[in-house]
Design a protein around this motif. Sequence first.
Motif: not given
Length: 105
Positions: A40-64
């Motif tokens: 349960a902990l591993g699944a929750a952690m993977a879901m959090l990374v999946s949902k919130y982990g990559f939005f900071d890359l959008l600001k660094i790389t491309h907006e589209n």
Amino acid sequence: MVELDWCLRMILAAICGDFIGFERKTKAKNAGIRTHALIALGAAMAMLVSKYGFFDLLKITHENWAVDPSRIAAQVISGIGFLGAGTILNRHNQVIDGLTTAAGI
């Protein structure tokens, strides 16, 4: 403040896994408290990374660019399905064991 919310979600997932595992342990079944809490902990952690982990890359790389959080979630579901399938054993005397453990996982 957001990190506290993520930590609370992971703790809540582990507690829910503990409850399921405790019920299985009281009935002397396989895959008890620790197994269900870690899954349960591993699944929750993977879901959090999946949902919130990559939005900071959008600001660094491309907006589209588009971020698809469901891609990691789909792989988590597939992985847990393989864990569950691995717990089902077919013995030589045609007795199948581990179906409730697989369903619990």
